[in-house]
Design a protein around this motif. Sequence first.
Motif, PDB file in Angstrom:
ATOM      1  N   GLU A   8     -10.005  -7.711  -8.955  1.00  0.00           N
ATOM      2  CA  GLU A   8      -9.868  -6.382  -8.361  1.00  0.00           C
ATOM      3  C   GLU A   8      -8.393  -6.065  -8.258  1.00  0.00           C
ATOM      4  OE1 GLU A   8     -11.869  -3.649  -6.658  1.00  0.00           O
ATOM      5  OE2 GLU A   8      -9.792  -3.050  -6.970  1.00  0.00           O
ATOM      6  N   ASP A   9      -7.977  -4.926  -8.824  1.00  0.00           N
ATOM      7  CA  ASP A   9      -6.540  -4.654  -8.829  1.00  0.00           C
ATOM      8  C   ASP A   9      -6.072  -3.893  -7.582  1.00  0.00           C
ATOM      9  OD1 ASP A   9      -6.215  -1.651 -10.845  1.00  0.00           O
ATOM     10  OD2 ASP A   9      -7.933  -2.396  -9.731  1.00  0.00           O
ATOM     11  N   GLN A  10      -6.983  -3.259  -6.859  1.00  0.00           N
ATOM     12  CA  GLN A  10      -6.597  -2.525  -5.648  1.00  0.00           C
ATOM     13  C   GLN A  10      -6.516  -3.490  -4.478  1.00  0.00           C
ATOM     14  OE1 GLN A  10      -5.611   0.938  -5.578  1.00  0.00           O
ATOM     15  NE2 GLN A  10      -5.530   0.085  -7.632  1.00  0.00           N
ATOM     16  N   LYS A  11      -5.335  -3.598  -3.921  1.00  0.00           N
ATOM     17  CA  LYS A  11      -5.048  -4.631  -2.917  1.00  0.00           C
ATOM     18  C   LYS A  11      -5.989  -4.585  -1.728  1.00  0.00           C
ATOM     19  CE  LYS A  11      -1.198  -6.453  -0.234  1.00  0.00           C
ATOM     20  NZ  LYS A  11      -2.204  -6.975   0.644  1.00  0.00           N
ATOM     21  N   MET A  12      -6.179  -3.392  -1.222  1.00  0.00           N
ATOM     22  CA  MET A  12      -6.981  -3.301  -0.002  1.00  0.00           C
ATOM     23  C   MET A  12      -8.438  -3.678  -0.273  1.00  0.00           C
ATOM     24  SD  MET A  12      -6.275  -0.450   2.749  1.00  0.00           S
ATOM     25  CE  MET A  12      -6.510  -0.839   4.458  1.00  0.00           C
ATOM     26  N   ALA A  13      -8.956  -3.222  -1.393  1.00  0.00           N
ATOM     27  CA  ALA A  13     -10.337  -3.557  -1.752  1.00  0.00           C
ATOM     28  C   ALA A  13     -10.451  -5.062  -1.985  1.00  0.00           C
ATOM     29  CB  ALA A  13     -10.756  -2.783  -3.005  1.00  0.00           C
ATOM     30  N   ARG A  14      -9.439  -5.615  -2.621  1.00  0.00           N
ATOM     31  CA  ARG A  14      -9.435  -7.057  -2.892  1.00  0.00           C
ATOM     32  C   ARG A  14      -9.401  -7.836  -1.584  1.00  0.00           C
ATOM     33  NH1 ARG A  14      -5.154  -7.092  -6.095  1.00  0.00           N
ATOM     34  NH2 ARG A  14      -3.654  -7.800  -4.534  1.00  0.00           N
ATOM     35  N   ASP A  15      -8.492  -7.454  -0.698  1.00  0.00           N
ATOM     36  CA  ASP A  15      -8.361  -8.135   0.601  1.00  0.00           C
ATOM     37  C   ASP A  15      -9.661  -8.041   1.397  1.00  0.00           C
ATOM     38  OD1 ASP A  15      -4.876  -7.187   1.228  1.00  0.00           O
ATOM     39  OD2 ASP A  15      -5.774  -8.785   0.016  1.00  0.00           O
ATOM     40  N   ASN A  16     -10.309  -6.904   1.297  1.00  0.00           N
ATOM     41  CA  ASN A  16     -11.574  -6.707   2.011  1.00  0.00           C
ATOM     42  C   ASN A  16     -12.640  -7.680   1.516  1.00  0.00           C
ATOM     43  OD1 ASN A  16     -13.048  -5.228   3.977  1.00  0.00           O
ATOM     44  ND2 ASN A  16     -14.110  -4.164   2.328  1.00  0.00           N
ATOM     45  N   VAL A  18     -12.067 -10.471  -0.076  1.00  0.00           N
ATOM     46  CA  VAL A  18     -11.610 -11.823   0.285  1.00  0.00           C
ATOM     47  C   VAL A  18     -12.049 -12.122   1.723  1.00  0.00           C
ATOM     48  CG1 VAL A  18      -9.552 -13.197   0.837  1.00  0.00           C
ATOM     49  CG2 VAL A  18      -9.665 -11.955  -1.319  1.00  0.00           C
ATOM     50  N   THR A  32      -8.102 -15.017  -6.936  1.00  0.00           N
ATOM     51  CA  THR A  32      -8.156 -13.566  -7.115  1.00  0.00           C
ATOM     52  C   THR A  32      -7.309 -13.210  -8.326  1.00  0.00           C
ATOM     53  OG1 THR A  32      -6.229 -13.129  -5.722  1.00  0.00           O
ATOM     54  CG2 THR A  32      -8.367 -13.128  -4.638  1.00  0.00           C
ATOM     55  N   LEU A  33      -7.735 -12.181  -9.038  1.00  0.00           N
ATOM     56  CA  LEU A  33      -6.998 -11.697 -10.206  1.00  0.00           C
ATOM     57  C   LEU A  33      -6.957 -10.178 -10.156  1.00  0.00           C
ATOM     58  CD1 LEU A  33      -8.676 -13.818 -13.034  1.00  0.00           C
ATOM     59  CD2 LEU A  33      -6.356 -14.120 -12.173  1.00  0.00           C
ATOM     60  N   LYS A  34      -5.868  -9.612 -10.689  1.00  0.00           N
ATOM     61  CA  LYS A  34      -5.790  -8.152 -10.764  1.00  0.00           C
ATOM     62  C   LYS A  34      -6.240  -7.641 -12.133  1.00  0.00           C
ATOM     63  CE  LYS A  34      -1.448  -8.166  -9.449  1.00  0.00           C
ATOM     64  NZ  LYS A  34      -0.102  -7.694  -9.119  1.00  0.00           N
ATOM     65  N   GLU A  58      -6.296  -3.683 -13.634  1.00  0.00           N
ATOM     66  CA  GLU A  58      -4.898  -3.416 -13.978  1.00  0.00           C
ATOM     67  C   GLU A  58      -4.742  -3.181 -15.477  1.00  0.00           C
ATOM     68  OE1 GLU A  58      -1.021  -5.487 -12.125  1.00  0.00           O
ATOM     69  OE2 GLU A  58      -1.986  -6.626 -13.727  1.00  0.00           O
TER      70      GLU A  58
ATOM     71  N   ARG B 147      -8.416   5.282  -8.429  1.00  0.00           N
ATOM     72  CA  ARG B 147      -7.925   4.092  -7.723  1.00  0.00           C
ATOM     73  C   ARG B 147      -7.286   4.486  -6.392  1.00  0.00           C
ATOM     74  NH1 ARG B 147      -6.115   2.392 -12.874  1.00  0.00           N
ATOM     75  NH2 ARG B 147      -7.188   0.511 -13.569  1.00  0.00           N
ATOM     76  N   THR B 151      -8.398   3.507  -2.531  1.00  0.00           N
ATOM     77  CA  THR B 151      -7.526   2.898  -1.521  1.00  0.00           C
ATOM     78  C   THR B 151      -7.504   3.762  -0.261  1.00  0.00           C
ATOM     79  OG1 THR B 151      -6.150   1.954  -3.249  1.00  0.00           O
ATOM     80  CG2 THR B 151      -5.175   2.075  -1.068  1.00  0.00           C
ATOM     81  N   MET B 154     -10.695   3.341   1.625  1.00  0.00           N
ATOM     82  CA  MET B 154     -10.679   2.051   2.309  1.00  0.00           C
ATOM     83  C   MET B 154      -9.865   2.141   3.601  1.00  0.00           C
ATOM     84  SD  MET B 154     -11.694  -1.140   0.999  1.00  0.00           S
ATOM     85  CE  MET B 154     -12.001  -1.600   2.591  1.00  0.00           C
ATOM     86  N   LEU B 195      -7.843  -8.248   7.951  1.00  0.00           N
ATOM     87  CA  LEU B 195      -7.627  -7.434   6.761  1.00  0.00           C
ATOM     88  C   LEU B 195      -6.211  -6.876   6.752  1.00  0.00           C
ATOM     89  CD1 LEU B 195      -8.706  -5.977   4.214  1.00  0.00           C
ATOM     90  CD2 LEU B 195      -9.596  -4.194   5.701  1.00  0.00           C
ATOM     91  N   ARG B 198      -3.729  -9.735   6.253  1.00  0.00           N
ATOM     92  CA  ARG B 198      -3.738 -10.203   4.855  1.00  0.00           C
ATOM     93  C   ARG B 198      -2.869  -9.281   4.004  1.00  0.00           C
ATOM     94  NH1 ARG B 198      -8.926 -10.177   4.356  1.00  0.00           N
ATOM     95  NH2 ARG B 198      -9.245 -12.143   5.403  1.00  0.00           N
ATOM     96  N   GLU B 211       0.340 -14.048 -13.401  1.00  0.00           N
ATOM     97  CA  GLU B 211      -1.093 -14.150 -13.125  1.00  0.00           C
ATOM     98  C   GLU B 211      -1.776 -14.996 -14.196  1.00  0.00           C
ATOM     99  OE1 GLU B 211      -3.660 -10.980 -11.123  1.00  0.00           O
ATOM    100  OE2 GLU B 211      -4.325 -10.847 -13.194  1.00  0.00           O
TER     101      GLU B 211
END
Lengths: 213, 327
Positions: A8-16, A18, A32-34, A58, B147, B151, B154, B195, B198, B211
Motif C-alpha cells: 500500500e503506497d498511501q502511508k495512512m492507509a498502510r499504517d491503519n 498495520v 510493508t511495501l509501497k 507507487e 490517492r 488519504t 482516512m 495510528l 506510527r 525498498e
Amino acid sequence: MTKVLIVEDQKMARDNMVGYVEASENYTLAGTLKNAGSAEVFCASHPVDLILMDVCTEYDESGLEAAAVIKKRYPSIKIIIVTSMVECSFLDRAREASADSFWYKETETEELLNVMDRTMAGERVYPERTPEVKLGLTTSYHLTGTELLVLRTLMESGNYQEAADKIGCTERNIRFHLNNILDKTGYRNRFELCMAVSQKKLIIVDPDRELSE
Amino acid sequence: MSIFNIRKKLGPDAIRESLDNLPSGICFFDSNGFLKLCNRTMHKLSFELSGHDVQYLKEFEEVLKSPGNKCTRPMNGKYYFMADGTVWMFARKRILGAGYQRYTEYIASDVSELYARMDELGNNNKKLLEMASEIKKMSANVLTIAREEETLSMKMRVHDEMGRSLIAARRLLSQGVLLEKDNPVIESWKSTIELLKRGNDEPEKKDMLDELREACKGMLNIRLKGTLPEKEEAAYLIVVATRECVTNAMRYANATELFLEVTQNEGKAIAKITNNGTPPRGWIVEGGGLSSLRRKIERAGGLMEIRSLPTFELTVILPCDEWRLMT
C-alpha cells in the motif's frame, strides 16, 4: 501466526492496516511495501501467508498484475485485493488474477479482519458488485457490460474508429451504444459523460492494459 | 395529355427557360469544343471565372484550372470560392446526343452550405480532439487525485473517531464510571493514538531501490556502483530492470549478489546489471517479464540489450534529457 505482507503506497492507509494486523492475535506483520512490483521479490525472500494488496501502488504499478504473478508462482499465498476506487473492472480483474478476496476500503474497518479470517479459512470473499455510482439521471448499475466496455474504449482511444477497431466492431455500433448511454444518463455529449465517469472513478483509463470483454 | 401535345408544349424556349431556372450551372460543348448550350447560372459563373464570355471547351477548362481574380481555388482543389461568398464544384461528363453526337457536359453545383457544414465539422472535430486529449490528461490525474482523496478520507475518519472517543470518555467520566483497560472507549483511543504515533515514527523516506533491497534482504544483495539518474522516469526504469534481474537471478541462477553499475554520459544513463550466479546454459529467450520490461524501456525512448553468454548481462540505456534514443 499468519504472516501478512501489506502492499500500500498511501502511508495512512498502510499504517491503519498495520495497526489492525499488529492488534490481532492471529496475524503478524511480515513487511510493508509501497510498490506492487516488489511484492514477488519479497515473497521469494521472506515467508508470507497473506498479502493485503492495493490496486494502484507507487509509480502506478498494478497490484492486480502483481497478484496474478504471485498466485502463479506461490499459489499457497492468499491475496486480498484492497481498494477505495469503484472502478467497475477491478472486481473481474481481481478474479482473473486469482486473488482470493476483495475488500473496499471505504467499508467499516472491522470487516477487514473478518475478510482476512474468512480468506485464511479458505473462503473467497468478494462483494457481489462494485458500489453503485450515480451518473446523471441513472446509476452505474443501469449500464450494461457492453456499454461500459464501449465507454472505457472511447475514453482510452479518443475517437470512434479507433474504439471500434479495438473492440472489433463498427463505428456505427460504438455510436449506437454511446447514444444509449447518453439517453440513460442525460448528459449532453460524450465529453460531459467521460468527464463525469472519470471524476467519479467509475472508469480509470489505463492505456497500457489489454482489453478484454 | 398526348405526346403530340407535350412535344408542342416543350419547345426550345421552354427547355431554355427551364435550364435557366436551375440553381446549378450547366453547359454543353460539341465534339469540336464549341459551346452549344449554356444556362444563365453557368454563363454567370464562367464570366466571373474568366472575366469574359467563354465559347470554347479548351478555354473553359483553362479557366477552371486557373480562375481569374474574382475566384479563389485553394491548393488547386475541387472548390471554387466566388467573390459573392458562394462555393461551387464543377463536374464534367461525356454524353452521347441524338445521332450519336458526342458532347461534353459541365455541371456546376452550389456547395456553399455543404462546405460551411464541413468547415464547422472540421472545427468541431478539432475541438473534440482537444477535449479528448484533456480527458486523457484528466484520467492520468485521476489516480493521483484518488490517492489524495483516500488519504483525506482516512484523516477525516481518524478525526471523527477521536472526536467520538473524547465525547464518549467525557460522558462516562462525568457519570463517575471508571474506564477499565479493556473498555471499548479506551481501546478506540489506543488504536487512534497508535495510528498517529506510527505516522510520526516513520523512518526516513525509502526510495524504490531501497525498498527492493529490503524485499530481497537475506536472499540477495544488490550492490550499486554509481548513482541513479536524477530524471525520475530513467531512475524508475533502471530499478524496474534491476527488479526483473533480481527475480530471475534468484530463480534461475541461485545468485546471492547482483551488481548494478550506472554511468551517465551525454544526456543518457547506462545501467549494466550482472550477478554472481550460475551463467545461463544457452541464449536467453525473453519471457513475459523481460518482454514487458523491453516495452517499457522502448516506450520511454530507451534501448535494452541482453547478453546471455558467457555470463548474463542486461544493459539498459535511457535518455536523461528531452530527446529520445529511438525514433
